[in-house]
Design a protein around this motif. Structure first.
Motif, PDB file in Angstrom:
ATOM      1  N   ILE A   1       0.838  -1.201   0.000  1.00 17.07           N
ATOM      2  CA  ILE A   1       0.000   0.000   0.000  1.00 17.07           C
ATOM      3  C   ILE A   1       0.874   1.254   0.000  1.00 17.07           C
ATOM      4  O   ILE A   1       0.633   2.211  -0.749  1.00 17.07           O
ATOM      5  CB  ILE A   1      -0.950  -0.004   1.219  1.00 17.07           C
ATOM      6  N   GLN A   2       1.924   1.251   0.830  1.00 18.80           N
ATOM      7  CA  GLN A   2       2.804   2.421   0.899  1.00 18.80           C
ATOM      8  C   GLN A   2       3.499   2.690  -0.437  1.00 18.80           C
ATOM      9  O   GLN A   2       3.856   3.829  -0.734  1.00 18.80           O
ATOM     10  CB  GLN A   2       3.853   2.226   1.993  1.00 18.80           C
TER      11      GLN A   2
ATOM     12  N   ASP B   1       2.100   2.203  -3.408  1.00 19.55           N
ATOM     13  CA  ASP B   1       1.089   2.309  -4.458  1.00 19.55           C
ATOM     14  C   ASP B   1       1.359   3.531  -5.335  1.00 19.55           C
ATOM     15  O   ASP B   1       1.496   4.653  -4.836  1.00 19.55           O
ATOM     16  CB  ASP B   1      -0.306   2.424  -3.817  1.00 19.55           C
TER      17      ASP B   1
ATOM     18  N   HIS C   1      -0.619   4.278  -8.243  1.00 15.73           N
ATOM     19  CA  HIS C   1      -1.750   4.346  -9.175  1.00 15.73           C
ATOM     20  C   HIS C   1      -2.446   5.702  -9.012  1.00 15.73           C
ATOM     21  O   HIS C   1      -3.184   5.915  -8.048  1.00 15.73           O
ATOM     22  CB  HIS C   1      -2.734   3.217  -8.888  1.00 15.73           C
TER      23      HIS C   1
ATOM     24  N   GLY D   1       5.674   7.345  -9.148  1.00 18.38           N
ATOM     25  CA  GLY D   1       4.677   8.026  -8.332  1.00 18.38           C
ATOM     26  C   GLY D   1       4.462   9.458  -8.789  1.00 18.38           C
ATOM     27  O   GLY D   1       5.227  10.008  -9.588  1.00 18.38           O
TER      28      GLY D   1
ATOM     29  N   SER E   1      -0.166  12.825  -6.364  1.00 17.17           N
ATOM     30  CA  SER E   1      -1.439  12.341  -5.827  1.00 17.17           C
ATOM     31  C   SER E   1      -1.434  10.854  -5.496  1.00 17.17           C
ATOM     32  O   SER E   1      -2.446  10.337  -5.030  1.00 17.17           O
ATOM     33  CB  SER E   1      -2.570  12.633  -6.823  1.00 17.17           C
ATOM     34  N   THR E   2      -0.337  10.139  -5.754  1.00 18.52           N
ATOM     35  CA  THR E   2      -0.314   8.718  -5.417  1.00 18.52           C
ATOM     36  C   THR E   2       0.024   8.537  -3.937  1.00 18.52           C
ATOM     37  O   THR E   2       0.546   9.441  -3.287  1.00 18.52           O
ATOM     38  CB  THR E   2       0.722   7.967  -6.273  1.00 18.52           C
ATOM     39  N   ILE E   3      -0.269   7.344  -3.411  1.00 20.42           N
ATOM     40  CA  ILE E   3       0.060   7.069  -2.012  1.00 20.42           C
ATOM     41  C   ILE E   3       1.564   7.180  -1.812  1.00 20.42           C
ATOM     42  O   ILE E   3       2.029   7.795  -0.843  1.00 20.42           O
ATOM     43  CB  ILE E   3      -0.470   5.685  -1.596  1.00 20.42           C
ATOM     44  N   LYS E   4       2.346   6.589  -2.714  1.00 20.01           N
ATOM     45  CA  LYS E   4       3.783   6.844  -2.720  1.00 20.01           C
ATOM     46  C   LYS E   4       3.972   8.186  -3.422  1.00 20.01           C
ATOM     47  O   LYS E   4       4.141   8.277  -4.625  1.00 20.01           O
ATOM     48  CB  LYS E   4       4.540   5.746  -3.461  1.00 20.01           C
ATOM     49  N   ARG E   5       3.937   9.245  -2.646  1.00 17.46           N
ATOM     50  CA  ARG E   5       3.928  10.587  -3.215  1.00 17.46           C
ATOM     51  C   ARG E   5       5.333  10.975  -3.671  1.00 17.46           C
ATOM     52  O   ARG E   5       6.310  10.760  -2.950  1.00 17.46           O
ATOM     53  CB  ARG E   5       3.420  11.580  -2.169  1.00 17.46           C
TER      54      ARG E   5
ATOM     55  N   PRO F   1       8.604  10.313   0.502  1.00 21.21           N
ATOM     56  CA  PRO F   1       8.658   9.651   1.803  1.00 21.21           C
ATOM     57  C   PRO F   1      10.073   9.663   2.369  1.00 21.21           C
ATOM     58  O   PRO F   1      11.017   9.237   1.700  1.00 21.21           O
ATOM     59  CB  PRO F   1       8.184   8.223   1.508  1.00 21.21           C
TER      60      PRO F   1
ATOM     61  N   ARG G   1       9.955   4.792   5.982  1.00 21.06           N
ATOM     62  CA  ARG G   1       8.820   3.871   5.944  1.00 21.06           C
ATOM     63  C   ARG G   1       8.874   2.991   7.177  1.00 21.06           C
ATOM     64  O   ARG G   1       9.944   2.527   7.578  1.00 21.06           O
ATOM     65  CB  ARG G   1       8.853   2.999   4.683  1.00 21.06           C
TER      66      ARG G   1
END
Length: 231
Positions: free
Chosen positions: A11-12, A14, A16, A177, A180-184, A191, A194
């Motif tokens: 998830i971290q 991601d 998409h 990424g 706007s993705t979770i992995k910004r 990030p 993590r």
């Protein structure tokens, strides 16, 4: 209850972008009614059609979407606000565009455009004209999103000279990424650490930082965590 540490790490990581996915769908539909004119725009449209939806570093479609969206916003807003939009901040611009286009709010239709499908395709054409300047070379093989947001970790002494920068800095690396993705990932934001904690068994917890625990460039711990963080 079924989530694992590995699930949370996925998830971290991601990449998409839902806003680009929305725009891709609208552009593909618009291209059926108004086929793109220039060879570059035709190439971009085909890349959008075959895109898997992931903002990988090598994605051409992500680059196309990320340049088309501001071109679309400018095309719609400039008749109302003037050509110089630099003084405006539009943090909800994607929501605005979705409302305007999906609800066909014709009061926002740019003068001279018959409908928003034409607006979309004119924005795509404008975006692909910008790509050579953005990527720095006029070659479709260089149409890769990740190189437009290069990542370099700069040592405090790395800017003193080109030699010190080569010895001490880490990068540049293309990034996956988007904003706007979770992995910004942007030129300035990403990030820094993590961590996933398994409260059922703390020994299954994981953590890593960007480079390593040492600030000494020639220490084995200067960048020993980078590969895990980057990938």
């Amino acid at each position: 209850k079924s989530f694992t540490v590995a699930d949370m790490l996925r998830i971290q990581m991601d990449i998409h972008p839902l806003d680009d996915e929305w725009l891709r769908e609208r552009l593909i539909a618009a291209a059926k009614e108004y086929p793109p004119h220039s060879p570059d725009a035709q190439y971009a449209a085909e890349e959008l059609r075959t895109w898997n939806g992931e903002a990988t570093a090598g994605s051409t479609a992500t680059l196309v979407c990320e340049l088309t969206r501001p071109a679309l916003l400018h095309r719609i807003l400039a008749p109302k606000l003037g050509d110089d939009l630099a003084g405006y901040r539009c943090p909800m611009s994607t929501v605005f565009l979705q409302n305007v286009i999906d609800n066909n709010l014709e009061r926002w239709l740019p003068p001279g455009d018959h409908d928003f499908n034409q607006t979309l395709m004119k924005s795509l054409e404008e975006a692909v004209r910008q790509i050579p300047r953005v990527v720095g070379i006029d070659n479709r093989n260089s149409w890769e999103w990740g190189n437009t947001i290069p990542l370099t970790f700069r040592h405090p002494f790395g800017g003193a000279s080109r030699l010190l920068g080569w010895l001490l800095n880490v990068g540049p690396f293309p990034q996956s990424g988007t904003e706007s993705t979770i992995k910004r990932a942007t030129r300035a934001v990403g990030p820094s650490m993590r961590m996933v904690v398994d409260l059922d068994n703390l020994d299954r917890s994981v953590q890593n930082i960007t480079l390593g625990e040492s600030g000494q460039a020639f220490s084995p711990y200067y960048k020993d965590q980078f590969e895990a963080w980057y990938h």
